[in-house]
Design a protein around this motif. Structure first.
Motif, PDB file in Angstrom:
ATOM      1  N   PHE A 122      32.410  66.120  68.613  1.00 58.06           N
ATOM      2  CA  PHE A 122      33.339  66.064  67.452  1.00 58.06           C
ATOM      3  C   PHE A 122      32.437  66.987  66.949  1.00 58.06           C
ATOM      4  O   PHE A 122      30.735  67.669  66.951  1.00 58.06           O
ATOM      5  CB  PHE A 122      33.224  64.912  66.975  1.00 58.06           C
ATOM      6  N   ASN A 123      32.603  67.448  65.892  1.00 59.32           N
ATOM      7  CA  ASN A 123      32.230  68.157  64.595  1.00 59.32           C
ATOM      8  C   ASN A 123      32.788  67.924  63.325  1.00 59.32           C
ATOM      9  O   ASN A 123      33.429  67.695  62.948  1.00 59.32           O
ATOM     10  CB  ASN A 123      31.419  69.652  64.842  1.00 59.32           C
ATOM     11  N   ASP A 124      32.562  68.917  62.529  1.00 58.42           N
ATOM     12  CA  ASP A 124      32.889  68.461  60.894  1.00 58.42           C
ATOM     13  C   ASP A 124      34.170  69.327  60.648  1.00 58.42           C
ATOM     14  O   ASP A 124      35.663  67.917  60.454  1.00 58.42           O
ATOM     15  CB  ASP A 124      32.629  70.082  60.074  1.00 58.42           C
ATOM     16  N   LEU A 125      35.120  69.913  62.066  1.00 63.50           N
ATOM     17  CA  LEU A 125      36.716  70.385  61.725  1.00 63.50           C
ATOM     18  C   LEU A 125      37.425  69.989  63.100  1.00 63.50           C
ATOM     19  O   LEU A 125      38.771  69.873  62.918  1.00 63.50           O
ATOM     20  CB  LEU A 125      36.760  71.757  61.420  1.00 63.50           C
ATOM     21  N   SER A 126      36.726  69.679  63.627  1.00 62.55           N
ATOM     22  CA  SER A 126      37.446  68.716  65.262  1.00 62.55           C
ATOM     23  C   SER A 126      37.004  67.879  66.072  1.00 62.55           C
ATOM     24  O   SER A 126      35.859  67.588  65.385  1.00 62.55           O
ATOM     25  CB  SER A 126      37.916  69.921  66.086  1.00 62.55           C
ATOM     26  N   VAL A 127      37.414  67.077  66.907  1.00 65.94           N
ATOM     27  CA  VAL A 127      36.475  66.038  68.014  1.00 65.94           C
ATOM     28  C   VAL A 127      38.066  65.945  69.036  1.00 65.94           C
ATOM     29  O   VAL A 127      38.563  66.836  68.809  1.00 65.94           O
ATOM     30  CB  VAL A 127      37.524  64.685  67.209  1.00 65.94           C
ATOM     31  N   THR A 128      37.385  66.233  69.888  1.00 69.83           N
ATOM     32  CA  THR A 128      37.420  66.222  71.486  1.00 69.83           C
ATOM     33  C   THR A 128      37.667  64.970  71.950  1.00 69.83           C
ATOM     34  O   THR A 128      36.765  64.162  71.917  1.00 69.83           O
ATOM     35  CB  THR A 128      36.626  67.726  71.930  1.00 69.83           C
ATOM     36  N   LEU A 129      39.201  64.901  72.759  1.00 69.33           N
ATOM     37  CA  LEU A 129      39.426  63.117  73.035  1.00 69.33           C
ATOM     38  C   LEU A 129      39.383  63.697  74.114  1.00 69.33           C
ATOM     39  O   LEU A 129      40.433  64.348  75.168  1.00 69.33           O
ATOM     40  CB  LEU A 129      40.626  62.846  72.106  1.00 69.33           C
ATOM     41  N   ASP A 130      39.075  62.481  75.180  1.00 72.48           N
ATOM     42  CA  ASP A 130      38.938  62.447  76.691  1.00 72.48           C
ATOM     43  C   ASP A 130      40.016  61.546  77.068  1.00 72.48           C
ATOM     44  O   ASP A 130      39.888  60.426  76.636  1.00 72.48           O
ATOM     45  CB  ASP A 130      38.009  62.859  77.457  1.00 72.48           C
ATOM     46  N   ILE A 131      41.204  61.727  78.099  1.00 74.01           N
ATOM     47  CA  ILE A 131      41.859  60.114  78.445  1.00 74.01           C
ATOM     48  C   ILE A 131      40.817  60.034  80.451  1.00 74.01           C
ATOM     49  O   ILE A 131      41.543  60.885  80.951  1.00 74.01           O
ATOM     50  CB  ILE A 131      43.062  60.312  78.930  1.00 74.01           C
ATOM     51  N   PRO A 132      40.507  58.895  80.100  1.00 76.67           N
ATOM     52  CA  PRO A 132      39.822  58.969  81.013  1.00 76.67           C
ATOM     53  C   PRO A 132      40.656  58.579  82.326  1.00 76.67           C
ATOM     54  O   PRO A 132      39.763  59.032  83.598  1.00 76.67           O
ATOM     55  CB  PRO A 132      38.632  57.422  81.111  1.00 76.67           C
ATOM     56  N   SER A 133      41.742  58.287  82.536  1.00 77.57           N
ATOM     57  CA  SER A 133      42.935  57.385  83.526  1.00 77.57           C
ATOM     58  C   SER A 133      43.541  58.613  84.332  1.00 77.57           C
ATOM     59  O   SER A 133      44.315  58.467  84.800  1.00 77.57           O
ATOM     60  CB  SER A 133      43.426  56.706  83.148  1.00 77.57           C
ATOM     61  N   SER A 134      43.030  59.809  83.349  1.00 73.31           N
ATOM     62  CA  SER A 134      43.519  60.864  83.495  1.00 73.31           C
ATOM     63  C   SER A 134      43.078  62.692  83.691  1.00 73.31           C
ATOM     64  O   SER A 134      41.779  62.304  83.922  1.00 73.31           O
ATOM     65  CB  SER A 134      45.443  61.234  82.905  1.00 73.31           C
ATOM     66  N   ASN A 135      43.369  63.653  83.455  1.00 74.94           N
ATOM     67  CA  ASN A 135      42.963  64.670  84.205  1.00 74.94           C
ATOM     68  C   ASN A 135      43.298  65.516  82.242  1.00 74.94           C
ATOM     69  O   ASN A 135      43.270  66.630  82.266  1.00 74.94           O
ATOM     70  CB  ASN A 135      43.350  65.415  84.869  1.00 74.94           C
ATOM     71  N   LEU A 136      43.292  64.618  81.591  1.00 75.22           N
ATOM     72  CA  LEU A 136      43.934  64.996  79.680  1.00 75.22           C
ATOM     73  C   LEU A 136      42.468  65.277  79.309  1.00 75.22           C
ATOM     74  O   LEU A 136      42.246  64.259  79.164  1.00 75.22           O
ATOM     75  CB  LEU A 136      44.805  63.828  79.525  1.00 75.22           C
ATOM     76  N   ARG A 137      41.959  66.557  78.228  1.00 74.96           N
ATOM     77  CA  ARG A 137      41.152  66.971  77.191  1.00 74.96           C
ATOM     78  C   ARG A 137      41.891  67.394  76.079  1.00 74.96           C
ATOM     79  O   ARG A 137      42.444  68.794  76.273  1.00 74.96           O
ATOM     80  CB  ARG A 137      39.886  67.217  77.640  1.00 74.96           C
ATOM     81  N   PHE A 138      42.251  66.765  74.558  1.00 71.70           N
ATOM     82  CA  PHE A 138      42.583  66.934  74.230  1.00 71.70           C
ATOM     83  C   PHE A 138      41.631  67.409  72.804  1.00 71.70           C
ATOM     84  O   PHE A 138      40.632  66.866  72.316  1.00 71.70           O
ATOM     85  CB  PHE A 138      43.173  66.060  72.886  1.00 71.70           C
ATOM     86  N   PHE A 139      41.934  68.868  72.023  1.00 74.69           N
ATOM     87  CA  PHE A 139      40.999  69.672  71.046  1.00 74.69           C
ATOM     88  C   PHE A 139      41.958  68.965  70.433  1.00 74.69           C
ATOM     89  O   PHE A 139      42.708  70.424  69.676  1.00 74.69           O
ATOM     90  CB  PHE A 139      40.520  70.712  71.237  1.00 74.69           C
ATOM     91  N   LEU A 140      40.806  68.419  69.373  1.00 71.09           N
ATOM     92  CA  LEU A 140      42.016  67.869  68.341  1.00 71.09           C
ATOM     93  C   LEU A 140      41.193  68.272  66.967  1.00 71.09           C
ATOM     94  O   LEU A 140      40.501  68.396  66.921  1.00 71.09           O
ATOM     95  CB  LEU A 140      41.909  66.513  67.932  1.00 71.09           C
TER      96      LEU A 140
END
Length: 530
Positions: A122-140
């Motif tokens: 995470f940082n000031d303008l974004s957060v990276t969120l991973d779904i452990p049960s899959s292979n998805l990573r979201f750059f929010l």
């Protein structure tokens, strides 16, 4: 002959200790465990407690957050996206969450799948969120018109909706899909490589995919906006920082991947402050609706925001007439003589802090009216009143170090979420402790003299504290705060304003005010007063 007389013994010289100050440790029974949602590599450093993604790490982590222009919700090993409508009446305005699109990747059933998501950075303008049960990573990323998802391991991908799909089409290369829903929304899906979706009334399925998937709503189904989204669909941000590197200047910088230029959205205040010194292009007709006003497209991976300079001074803005010095000094002497630590009966960090702050203000007034004689007594009072809160000797309360989130809480707040207006769950720390103060940039006044007591001259922010290294000067820089609204404390009257609020020119000193009540937060909805 008598022996020479020995000189009288001298008082031992007390050497100033340069070792870092260590706060007593807290054993909180009310704080949530951050390890449930933060990646293990993040837990050794202080964690944010008043961030734009706070709902992702509180309770079950399944309440929406507003990232402009979308509400985003993570739950049940999936992530839902909403372009929100709004409800308003004469009292408030809030955004309504509906799961317009939900992205998931059916994976193996294991203990890891029981965790809906993990924050890996995470940082000031974004957060990276991973779904452990899959292979998805979201750059929010805040202000991105696209939701960006990285899919690895040739994972199966599903996109569902609570609405009905009226039409579904793709381009010739199967790297762009257009979805029209029965709520008058049109969504665009872009992929970094060809993907084959099958669809039913409310579901899209793909057997396997690896690469980047980007989703954006098409505002008002405008074909001109679609051409803009097509043009910038190949460049995506993965992180963003805000930095104060120059006076009266805030810089936004994003790390990007892909190719081409980066498209983001600016709200009205951004547009007002956006400097022409940087290489950005404002797309004035490309707009998204938001609770903060229209969001306008800006092309560029670095912004510079320049507000009008505001002079921050130590003393009153307009100065004090010398004819008033005598009256002020007389009142000042009486109030300083009345300072008595033993007379303070409150154990509340907020109201106790206000009494200390008012005493410190007497020193500023004394300096401004050239009457330093009372300052030693003020310093003695401040030392005796403040140190017990720091070293754990204050009877009934005190500041403790919380090694879960890496910040300061109070002894009362460690066991009661309502104590000290929620200080123990990081609510409203800035009201209790106040902001940090830097140099006085104003020109010297007539008859100005060097300050007879120490100031914080040009101090640089220290590095983030660790559980075993936390010095007192770092306090203003690292204290986090949970969102106001996590608790709803009772409204208590504050101390009576000092007579110096009237003795000095209006606006010269901060007025004593009641503690503002924490506003109730409706989970997943961004509240604004109309």
């Amino acid at each position: 002959m008598s022996p020479p007389r020995l000189p009288p013994p001298t008082e031992p010289i007390q050497k100033r200790c340069n070792a870092p100050y260590l706060f007593p440790r807290a054993q909180s029974t009310v704080l949530p465990d951050p390890s449930a949602f933060f990646s293990p590599n993040l837990l050794s450093n202080p964690l944010p407690t008043n961030s734009f993604f706070q709902n992702f790490v509180l309770k079950n982590g399944d309440q929406p957050e507003y990232l402009h222009p979308y509400l985003v919700k993570s739950s049940s090993s999936s992530l839902s996206l909403c372009y929100p409508s709004r409800f308003s009446n004469s009292a408030f305005l809030y955004q309504i969450f509906n799961a317009d699109l939900t992205i998931s990747a059916p994976g193996e059933t294991s203990q890891a799948s029981q965790k809906s998501h993990v924050i890996s950075s995470f940082n000031d303008l974004s957060v990276t969120l991973d779904i452990p049960s899959s292979n998805l990573r979201f750059f929010l990323v805040r202000g991105s018109p696209f939701l960006t998802c990285s899919v690895s391991g040739n994972a199966a991908v599903s996109i569902s909706t609570i609405h009905a799909i009226l039409s579904f089409s793709s381009n010739s290369s199967n790297t762009k899909y257009t979805i029209k829903l029965n709520n008058n929304q049109t969504w665009l899906i872009y992929t970094s490589s060809p993907i084959n979706f099958s669809h039913s009334l409310s579901l899209l399925n793909c057997g396997g995919f690896s690469g980047i998937l980007r989703i954006a709503i098409l505002p008002e189904s405008n074909p001109e906006f679609e051409a803009t989204l097509d043009r910038f669909s190949s460049c995506y941000p993965v992180s963003g920082d805000a930095s104060f590197t120059k006076p009266f200047c805030l810089e936004y910088k994003w790390e990007k991947k892909g190719w081409g230029d980066l498209l983001l959205l600016a709200h009205p205040l951004h547009l007002k402050l956006l400097s022409g010194d940087v290489d950005v292009t404002v797309l004035e007709e490309f707009k998204y609706k938001s609770i903060d006003g229209d969001l306008v497209g800006v092309v560029g991976d670095s912004w510079t925001l320049k507000p009008d300079p505001v002079s921050v001074t130590w003393h009153s803005i307009k100065g004090v007439s010398e004819e008033s010095y005598g009256e002020i000094i007389s009142a000042l002497s009486r109030d300083v003589a009345a300072l008595d630590v033993a007379a303070i009966t409150t154990t509340s960090s907020y109201f106790y802090g206000k009494l200390i702050a008012r005493a410190a203000r007497l020193a500023l007034i004394a300096e401004e009216v050239c009457f330093p004689d009372v300052i030693p007594a003020i310093r003695k009072f401040l030392k005796e009143a403040t140190e017990p809160w720091l070293d754990g000797t204050f009877n009934g309360n005190g500041f403790l170090f919380d090694d879960k989130w890496g910040g300061i809480i109070t002894k009362q707040g460690a066991t009661d979420t309502g104590a000290d207006f929620g200080f123990g769950i990081y609510n409203d720390h800035h009201f209790h402790l106040g902001p940090s103060t830097d140099n006085d940039p104003s020109p010297p006044r007539r008859r100005w003299r060097p300050p007879p007591y120490p100031r914080c001259q040009g101090r640089e922010p220290p590095p983030p504290p660790s559980p075993t290294l936390m010095s007192t000067p770092s306090l203003p820089y690292m204290l986090p705060a949970f969102p106001a609204g996590q608790i709803q404390p009772p409204r208590n009257p504050g101390p009576t304003p000092s007579r110096y609020d009237e003795a000095l020119p209006r606006g010269s000193l901060p007025q004593a005010t009641d503690h503002p009540p924490a506003s109730p937060m409706i989970p997943g909805n961004d509240l604004r007063c109309p």
